[in-house]
Design a protein around this motif. Sequence first.
Motif, short mmCIF file in Angstrom:
data_model
loop_
_atom_site.label_atom_id
_atom_site.label_comp_id
_atom_site.label_asym_id
_atom_site.label_seq_id
_atom_site.Cartn_x
_atom_site.Cartn_y
_atom_site.Cartn_z
N PHE A 38 -50.20 5.22 36.05
CA PHE A 38 -51.24 6.09 36.60
C PHE A 38 -52.62 5.65 36.12
CE2 PHE A 38 -47.34 8.45 36.40
CZ PHE A 38 -47.28 9.13 37.61
N ASP A 39 -53.59 5.87 36.98
CA ASP A 39 -54.98 5.62 36.63
C ASP A 39 -55.46 6.70 35.66
OD1 ASP A 39 -57.68 4.25 37.35
OD2 ASP A 39 -58.06 6.41 37.56
N VAL A 40 -56.07 6.28 34.55
CA VAL A 40 -56.47 7.22 33.50
C VAL A 40 -57.49 8.22 34.01
CG1 VAL A 40 -57.57 7.44 31.24
CG2 VAL A 40 -55.99 5.56 31.67
N LEU A 41 -58.53 7.76 34.68
CA LEU A 41 -59.59 8.65 35.12
C LEU A 41 -59.09 9.67 36.14
CD1 LEU A 41 -62.55 9.47 35.09
CD2 LEU A 41 -62.99 7.75 36.87
N MET A 42 -58.34 9.23 37.13
CA MET A 42 -57.85 10.15 38.16
C MET A 42 -56.86 11.16 37.56
SD MET A 42 -57.36 7.55 41.39
CE MET A 42 -56.96 8.86 42.53
N THR A 43 -56.05 10.70 36.60
CA THR A 43 -55.12 11.62 35.95
C THR A 43 -55.88 12.68 35.15
OG1 THR A 43 -53.46 9.85 35.78
CG2 THR A 43 -53.16 11.79 34.36
N ALA A 44 -56.92 12.23 34.44
CA ALA A 44 -57.73 13.18 33.66
C ALA A 44 -58.43 14.18 34.57
CB ALA A 44 -58.75 12.42 32.81
N ILE A 45 -58.95 13.70 35.71
CA ILE A 45 -59.62 14.60 36.66
C ILE A 45 -58.64 15.60 37.23
CG2 ILE A 45 -60.83 14.71 38.87
CD1 ILE A 45 -62.11 12.03 38.21
N SER A 46 -57.41 15.17 37.50
CA SER A 46 -56.39 16.10 38.03
C SER A 46 -56.09 17.20 37.01
CB SER A 46 -55.12 15.34 38.39
OG SER A 46 -54.44 14.89 37.23
N HIS A 81 -52.39 18.36 42.37
CA HIS A 81 -51.14 17.77 42.84
C HIS A 81 -51.37 16.47 43.59
CE1 HIS A 81 -47.07 17.54 44.50
NE2 HIS A 81 -47.66 17.23 45.64
N TYR A 82 -52.20 16.52 44.61
CA TYR A 82 -52.35 15.32 45.45
C TYR A 82 -53.19 14.25 44.75
CZ TYR A 82 -50.03 17.78 49.18
OH TYR A 82 -49.09 18.44 49.94
N LEU A 83 -54.15 14.64 43.90
CA LEU A 83 -54.89 13.65 43.14
C LEU A 83 -53.97 12.99 42.11
CD1 LEU A 83 -57.63 12.33 42.72
CD2 LEU A 83 -58.17 14.14 41.06
N GLY A 84 -53.07 13.80 41.54
CA GLY A 84 -52.11 13.24 40.59
C GLY A 84 -51.21 12.21 41.24
N MET A 85 -50.82 12.41 42.50
CA MET A 85 -50.00 11.42 43.21
C MET A 85 -50.85 10.19 43.56
SD MET A 85 -47.54 13.73 45.66
CE MET A 85 -46.54 12.31 46.09
N TYR A 86 -52.08 10.43 43.95
CA TYR A 86 -52.98 9.30 44.26
C TYR A 86 -53.24 8.46 43.01
CZ TYR A 86 -54.56 9.78 49.11
OH TYR A 86 -54.63 9.76 50.48
N ALA A 87 -53.12 9.10 41.82
CA ALA A 87 -53.43 8.40 40.58
C ALA A 87 -52.52 7.20 40.33
CB ALA A 87 -53.36 9.36 39.39
N GLY A 110 -44.91 19.48 48.31
CA GLY A 110 -45.98 18.50 48.36
C GLY A 110 -45.47 17.08 48.22
N MET A 111 -44.42 16.91 47.43
CA MET A 111 -43.82 15.56 47.30
C MET A 111 -43.25 15.10 48.64
SD MET A 111 -43.95 14.41 44.05
CE MET A 111 -42.49 13.45 43.70
N MET A 112 -42.74 16.05 49.41
CA MET A 112 -42.20 15.70 50.73
C MET A 112 -43.32 15.46 51.74
SD MET A 112 -39.20 18.60 50.71
CE MET A 112 -38.69 18.35 52.39
N ALA A 113 -44.49 16.08 51.48
CA ALA A 113 -45.60 15.94 52.42
C ALA A 113 -46.31 14.60 52.29
CB ALA A 113 -46.60 17.08 52.21
N MET A 114 -46.21 13.98 51.13
CA MET A 114 -46.94 12.73 50.89
C MET A 114 -45.96 11.65 50.45
SD MET A 114 -50.15 12.22 48.28
CE MET A 114 -50.86 10.62 47.92
N THR A 115 -45.75 10.65 51.26
CA THR A 115 -44.78 9.60 50.96
C THR A 115 -45.46 8.23 51.04
OG1 THR A 115 -44.11 9.42 53.28
CG2 THR A 115 -42.87 10.96 51.88
N PHE A 116 -44.84 7.29 50.34
CA PHE A 116 -45.33 5.92 50.36
C PHE A 116 -44.29 5.02 51.02
CE2 PHE A 116 -47.48 7.94 46.79
CZ PHE A 116 -48.80 7.56 47.01
#
Length: 451
Positions: A96-104, A144-150, A215-221
């Motif tokens: 995970f990206d540190v900054l995005m995780t911290a912001i989440s 939630h979604y920023l944490g997944m983007y992280a 939310g995990m089902m709503a956003m997939t890779f």
Amino acid sequence: MQVSTEQRGKLVCSYTPIKGLKKMMSEYDLPLVVASFLVAVLAAYAALFFGARLTNAKDSERRKWLSAGALLMGTGVWTMHFVGMRAMPMDVAMSFDVLMTAISWLAAVVASGVALHIIGRDRLGAALFIGATLSMAGGIVVMHYLGMYAMRMSAPPTFNIGFLIVSIVIAVVASGAALALCRKLQHMDGSGSLAIQFVAALVMAAAICGMHYTGMMAMTFPEGAVPAADNGLRGGWMGIPLAVFCIALLAVALVVTVRDVKHQRELAVFKAEEDQRVAELAFTDAVTGLPNRSALEQRLLDILARDNAAGNPFALIYLDIANFRELSTGMGDESLNAVVREISAALQDQMSEQVFLARYSASAFFALVPDHEDSQHAFMYKRLRQIDERIGTPAMPVTWRAGQSAYPITGNSTRKLMRAAMVPRDLNEIGQFTDMVSDPELVLPGHNRHS
């Protein structure tokens, strides 16, 4: 998401292809799912516990509860999210990206703080409640979604609009329910409120987890996507270690807080008892322990202020040690106080059960006799007529001077009744009220009639 059969303690889950994306398979780790739920329960309980105490808290105490509630609730929900993500192992290591995780994390804490601040107000209208709900729900969704983007995957995510909307709706409903429960619990106390808080925490935790996994089902890779190589946080710490740490943090915080609340309540009880003791001392004679002059006057004012005061007659009997000066000559303070206590105890023994006896001055006492012509007081009056023989000291006889007044015959105010009672009478007249009349020309011993 389609759930298949359970295998070896894991729920096997498959992601259905969306708009041509290939199927991506993963297994949910059941122990981590349970751990995420336990974290959510504690986070929800912390939110309810701290939120319920904001209404009555003031200034620094309120800031303490608000800060602790926002930190614990936000951290708990954030931890639940990442533990829940770790429950879905990937073919490649998570990072995970540190900054995005911290912001989440910050989004969850700030949203929790704003919501608790609003819900803790003395007055809360519909607009403010909706604002608090949307603030909290927005923070959870962003977290939630920023944490997944992280994870910063190598391929962009694909969204299932239906599940996305459902996850947001769950976040709003869960936040509204949580804040409504906080508001309701603010006016409850005792073991019953703790049980309700626990049940409410279970329901809230289920809603929080429902939002997360939806939310995990709503956003997939897409299949083959991998996290960015330069991500600063590795996923190994995000499962059981993070869950254990957060559970321990929440548990310790709640235990310490419960002990603090108990201590504060004990201090409040002690303060109330001290205030009552001080108030009682203000109306208590320090030497004899009897009610003092202030207590007597307050009792008279209370009686005379009643709507049916005229229907509750009473008498005041004044008893003064006429030779008090001679009695006290040559005595030290301790010796004199001991004699006064002895006399007051003997005087109390002469009184009927319902009589209010007060020490009016160094040498004088007043007895307030309710329903003074009732036959239950006959023996008391007889004893008081013999008071010179009944009460004395080994060193010197005590000579008593006595008087009496009766409400409403001799007066209808505290001052008139007390002045009338202080007019000396023959001891044999004590308890005789038949011929008593009001005297507008009342003169006390030592007072000039025209003064």
